[in-house]
Design an enzyme around this catalytic site. Sequence first.
Site, PDB file in Angstrom:
ATOM      1  N   ASP A  20      -3.333   4.448  -1.275  1.00 31.73           N
ATOM      2  CA  ASP A  20      -4.015   3.240  -0.807  1.00 31.73           C
ATOM      3  C   ASP A  20      -4.412   3.369   0.662  1.00 31.73           C
ATOM      4  O   ASP A  20      -5.495   2.942   1.067  1.00 31.73           O
ATOM      5  CB  ASP A  20      -3.127   2.003  -0.983  1.00 31.73           C
ATOM      6  CG  ASP A  20      -2.931   1.628  -2.436  1.00 31.73           C
ATOM      7  OD1 ASP A  20      -3.875   1.804  -3.229  1.00 31.73           O
ATOM      8  OD2 ASP A  20      -1.826   1.158  -2.772  1.00 31.73           O
ATOM      9  N   THR A  21      -3.536   3.957   1.460  1.00 33.84           N
ATOM     10  CA  THR A  21      -3.822   4.137   2.877  1.00 33.84           C
ATOM     11  C   THR A  21      -5.022   5.060   3.075  1.00 33.84           C
ATOM     12  O   THR A  21      -5.876   4.806   3.925  1.00 33.84           O
ATOM     13  CB  THR A  21      -2.584   4.676   3.626  1.00 33.84           C
ATOM     14  OG1 THR A  21      -1.481   3.786   3.404  1.00 33.84           O
ATOM     15  CG2 THR A  21      -2.827   4.784   5.110  1.00 33.84           C
ATOM     16  N   ALA A  33       0.836  -1.201   0.000  1.00 40.67           N
ATOM     17  CA  ALA A  33       0.000   0.000   0.000  1.00 40.67           C
ATOM     18  C   ALA A  33       0.875   1.257   0.000  1.00 40.67           C
ATOM     19  O   ALA A  33       1.827   1.358   0.762  1.00 40.67           O
ATOM     20  CB  ALA A  33      -0.916   0.018   1.220  1.00 40.67           C
ATOM     21  N   ASP A  34       0.524   2.197  -0.861  1.00 37.84           N
ATOM     22  CA  ASP A  34       1.187   3.496  -0.838  1.00 37.84           C
ATOM     23  C   ASP A  34       0.285   4.474  -0.081  1.00 37.84           C
ATOM     24  O   ASP A  34      -0.724   4.074   0.507  1.00 37.84           O
ATOM     25  CB  ASP A  34       1.500   3.979  -2.261  1.00 37.84           C
ATOM     26  CG  ASP A  34       0.264   4.113  -3.135  1.00 37.84           C
ATOM     27  OD1 ASP A  34      -0.873   4.075  -2.604  1.00 37.84           O
ATOM     28  OD2 ASP A  34       0.422   4.247  -4.359  1.00 37.84           O
ATOM     29  N   SER A  35       0.623   5.756  -0.088  1.00 34.14           N
ATOM     30  CA  SER A  35      -0.151   6.735   0.681  1.00 34.14           C
ATOM     31  C   SER A  35      -1.588   6.864   0.171  1.00 34.14           C
ATOM     32  O   SER A  35      -2.520   7.018   0.962  1.00 34.14           O
ATOM     33  CB  SER A  35       0.545   8.096   0.670  1.00 34.14           C
ATOM     34  OG  SER A  35       0.710   8.548  -0.666  1.00 34.14           O
TER      35      SER A  35
END
Length: 136
Positions: A93-94, A89-91
């Site tokens: 996705d978060t 997860a990247d930012s």
Amino acid sequence: MASIATSASTSLQSRPRQLVIGAKQVKSFSYGSRSNLSFNLRQLPTRLTVYCAAKPETVDKVCAVVRKQLSLKEADEITAATKFAALGADSLDTVEIVMGLEEEFGIEMAEEKAQSIATVEQAAALIEELLLEKAK
């Protein structure tokens, strides 16, 4: 004079083995003014204990939302200690995970608190905290 040294470092994944001295295993003998003690030491098995502040049901729901938001397969293991970054997860996705959690639980997270979430456990603990505040 005898001394026993043990490791002082601990972590969630493992704890140092504990040494136990059995009272029946202590032998004492003396020679003149000097006395010597001998001890038989045995190791206790290492035990893994993970404490999670959130309820298991909350953790399970968070895992389901994370699995859905990241399009993960059922075979991909997600636990309370799983970091979102470890799942790829990247930012963005978060942010989507946080939005999914807000929708699932009917809550709103403050941006500062939402940015501090990195693991499933942290998300579940924050959700329970917000649900308690909402119930008051």
